[in-house]
Every structure is written in C-alpha cells, then in structure tokens.
Design a protein around this motif. Structure first.
Motif, short mmCIF file in Angstrom:
data_model
loop_
_atom_site.label_atom_id
_atom_site.label_comp_id
_atom_site.label_asym_id
_atom_site.label_seq_id
_atom_site.Cartn_x
_atom_site.Cartn_y
_atom_site.Cartn_z
N PHE A 194 0.74 -1.08 0.11
CA PHE A 194 0.10 0.15 0.18
C PHE A 194 0.86 1.22 0.01
O PHE A 194 1.98 1.19 0.67
CB PHE A 194 -0.87 0.00 1.26
N ILE A 195 0.51 2.18 -0.80
CA ILE A 195 1.30 3.63 -0.81
C ILE A 195 0.20 4.81 -0.74
O ILE A 195 -0.59 4.86 -1.42
CB ILE A 195 2.23 3.50 -2.12
N SER B 202 -6.69 3.98 9.35
CA SER B 202 -6.29 4.37 10.37
C SER B 202 -4.49 4.04 10.42
O SER B 202 -3.78 3.50 11.26
CB SER B 202 -6.74 3.33 11.59
N MET B 203 -4.00 4.83 9.47
CA MET B 203 -2.52 4.59 9.30
C MET B 203 -1.96 5.90 9.96
O MET B 203 -1.85 6.99 9.57
CB MET B 203 -2.28 4.65 7.75
N PHE B 204 -1.70 5.52 11.22
CA PHE B 204 -1.22 6.56 12.10
C PHE B 204 -0.01 7.28 12.11
O PHE B 204 0.24 8.12 12.52
CB PHE B 204 -1.51 5.94 13.61
N ILE C 32 3.47 -1.19 4.04
CA ILE C 32 2.86 0.04 3.75
C ILE C 32 3.98 0.97 3.50
O ILE C 32 4.76 0.95 4.26
CB ILE C 32 2.09 0.15 5.20
N GLY C 33 3.63 1.77 2.48
CA GLY C 33 4.59 2.85 1.97
C GLY C 33 4.15 4.19 1.95
O GLY C 33 2.69 4.31 2.18
N LEU C 34 5.03 5.14 1.93
CA LEU C 34 4.32 6.80 1.98
C LEU C 34 5.18 7.50 0.68
O LEU C 34 6.29 7.34 0.73
CB LEU C 34 4.62 7.25 3.11
N ASP D 89 9.38 7.33 -2.73
CA ASP D 89 8.54 6.42 -1.72
C ASP D 89 9.40 5.68 -0.62
O ASP D 89 10.50 5.33 -0.85
CB ASP D 89 8.13 5.15 -2.62
N GLU D 90 8.67 5.62 0.43
CA GLU D 90 9.52 5.27 1.53
C GLU D 90 8.90 3.98 2.34
O GLU D 90 7.60 4.22 2.47
CB GLU D 90 10.14 5.91 2.65
#
Length: 376
Positions: free
Chosen positions: A11-12, A44-46, A351-353, A360-361
């Motif tokens: 997921f990004i 809820s990706m805190f 899970i990525g951001l 991307d990390e």
C-alpha cells in the motif's frame, strides 16, 4: 516504467493527495464552524496522523482499540459510537474519549450515568428511516427495514433524554450533498422537536466531500442552516473523503496462465488484501487498464490464495502481462487497508508513503510474527 521500487504487495499513500483532500475539508470547517473528524474505521494509518491533525478536529472510533489509537496518536477530540458496548471494556474506553454515542435507550440507561460521571458528552444515534442507498447495497443500508443502527421514531423515548447532549445519524455511503439534504429533512421531521436542548448534532460519515463533482456549496448551506436553527455544534465524520484517491495497492504478477481465458496470478489477494471486492462486491480501478476487450490484452486478475473465488476482476492492458510486471490498484487507502487479513498465511502488504517530493519510503513491513500472534 515501474510505479515504485518498493517490494510488492504494498500500500502506498500519497502525502500531496492527502493535503489536497484535507484542504477541502478545512475550507468547509472554516466556512461553517463545523468540526470534521477522521473516521478511523476507514483509515487508521497513524504514521500520517500528525499531518491529518493539522487540518481536522479529531477522530471517531467504533470501539476500544480505535478509541485508544485516536486518543494516543491523533489527539484533539475523540468520539466513539458502537451498536453495543461490552461492559468489560466500557470504563477503559472512557479514558480515551470525549463524546460517547449510544445506539439505544437500553445502552443509555446501562452506561449513561457512568459516562456522565466521567465528564463525557453523551448522545444518541437515531435512525431517520430515509434510505438513499442503491438497491444492490441493501445489505449495507443503515436505514434498511431491519437495521440495528440507531433508534427509530417508534422506539424513541423523550422522557429519557435528561443528560443527552447530542443526536447523531449516519446514513450515507460515498454520496453527494443532495442525499444529505434528503436525510436531514427526514431527520428534522422525526427528531427535530428534540433538538431544542441539544448542544451538538453529528451528521455522520459517507459524505464524499473531496470528490470532483461533490456539491460543497449545498453542504455548506445545509450545515449553516442546522447550526443557526438549533444553535448547536455540527460534527461530520467522513472516512473516505479524507483519503479519497490518495492511495494505491501495488501488486506484482507471479504467473500468467490460460484456461478458456488469460489469467494473471498476483502476489496480492482479494480475499486477504481487498476483501470488499468479494463482500460488496466491487471492481477496483486499475492504473492504465481498461474494460475487458477495450485494450489489446485482456486478463482475469486473481489472487495468490487457494480460495477458488479469489478473483479481483477482468481488465485489459496495452501490453502483455509477464511475471515481474506491476499491477496498480487505485483508491486503496480507504477501508481496504484496515480490513486486511492473513488467510492462508498470506503476508500482509507492506505500507509505504509517497512523500511530497515524490520519493517512496517503507513505513511498515509485516512478517511471520504478525501472522503467528493473531493465533494461539
């Protein structure tokens, strides 16, 4: 060109797209005085809560763990609503929340005094009995004829309202402001007479405020009218609108085979990673893909679990799919991330951001221990 170099499935969530949504929501708050809360049941990706709380007033929860997460990681106001509260959890729950919404007068009588003694603002969820859902979503209609969600007018007990500070309704799902207007009219017809001594009114979630065609002006006017007519604080608790079109699920192709049709087996799974595909059901959008037969190469996209029905859908592509290629599912930040499971021992997606600068990390990687410790 690869969509990301992060390991798949992943997921990004995109920071820039989050900010675009949040700016729209903040504008509504500034124009109306309403408070908008994140519905954690949808997202809820805190790790991105610090960004969200720059814009929103707090969070809502559907139970103890969500309430604790909102209290500890989001801050601001924390609201909770559940169809029924377990007695074993309720006192701990009160340590995390500001507002408690009860689903029935029985629940209010059981827990109301305890909640009020703890200084909590208490409310009741009502059912305006105004269905705005399409027929194919009848199972998910909070106003359906056998819905357990909220108090109907026939079951309303005005003599028990002492201490109740607000009313709450939640009837929408991915809908525009016209459906809110219809619902508000039904609410006022049934319950408007009981708003005189209330301090707040919660319009629930399901408002697709950040969608391109959403009628923000109608929403604003609806909020202002309710605020001024009843002299109350208005709350909204969207989930999808906060993260709409702000996330992807990037999957890899493991194998391509043929059995009356071309089939691509992915390293993701409908059953494990996007269960709404099977539950709703719905067909998730895929980046740069078309309808079956629209483009040169058509494939049934399937998951890696042993469930025969682990089928995501049929799509067409400009190029042949080969092992190692990426398939990118769009609008995957909402609900999908919170519903993942490890059926078959399939690992959860990492899970990525995607940062504002486009890099991307990895935020979180899940492994065997995450699977093992869900069991005994």
């Amino acid at each position: 060109m690869r969509f990301t170099e992060l390991p798949t499935p992943c997921f990004i969530v995109d920071e820039n797209r989050l900010v675009q949504n949040l700016a729209v929501l903040r504008d509504v708050m500034e124009r109306t005085g309403a408070k908008i809360l994140l519905a954690q049941k949808a997202f809820s990706m805190f790790s991105v809560y610090p960004l969200l709380r720059e814009y929103l007033s707090g969070s809502t929860a559907s139970g103890l763990f969500e309430a604790r997460l909102g209290h500890e990681e989001f801050g601001g106001e924390t609201h909770v609503y559940a169809p029924a509260y377990p007695e074993s959890e309720f006192r701990e729950l009160l340590g995390y929340v500001d507002h408690v919404v009860f689903n029935s007068f029985a629940q209010w009588k059981k827990f109301g005094n305890v909640a009020r003694a703890a200084g909590k603002s208490c409310g009741l969820r009502v059912n305006p009995e105004c269905s705005t859902q399409p027929a194919e979503h009848a199972l998910y209609d909070p106003c359906g004829p056998t819905s357990r969600l909220g108090i109907t007018l026939d079951n309303f007990q005005p003599d028990l309202l002492d201490g109740v500070e607000g009313l709450h309704f939640h009837t929408l799902c991915e809908q525009n402001a016209d459906d809110l207007v219809r619902t508000v009219a039904a609410f006022e017809q049934r319950f408007g007479a009981y708003m005189e001594d209330m301090k707040w009114l919660n319009l629930g979630g399901g408002h697709h405020i950040t969608r391109d065609d959403y009628d923000v002006e109608t929403l604003v006017q609806c909020i202002l009218r309710l605020r001024d007519k009843y002299g109350v604080q208005i709350y909204l608790e969207p989930g999808e609108a906060v993260v709409l079109n702000a996330g992807w699920l990037v999957a890899g192709v493991l194998e391509v085979m043929r059995n009356h049709a071309d089939i691509a087996i992915l390293d993701t799974s409908a059953a494990c990673h996007m269960p709404d595909v099977l539950e709703m059901p719905y067909r998730p959008p895929v980046y740069r893909a078309g309808e079956p037969g629209q483009k040169a190469f058509t494939y049934q996209l399937t998951g890696r679990s042993c469930l025969a029905g682990d089928v995501i859908g049929t799509y067409s592509f400009d190029n042949m799919l080969r092992p190692g290629d990426q398939v990118v599912f769009e609008d995957m930040a909402l609900y999908t991330m919170v519903k993942t499971n490890t059926f078959n021992g399939v690992p959860l997606p990492c899970i990525g951001l995607r940062r504002a600068n486009g890099t991307d990390e990895v935020v979180r990687v899940f492994g065997y221990e995450d699977f093992k410790h869900r069991l005994s």
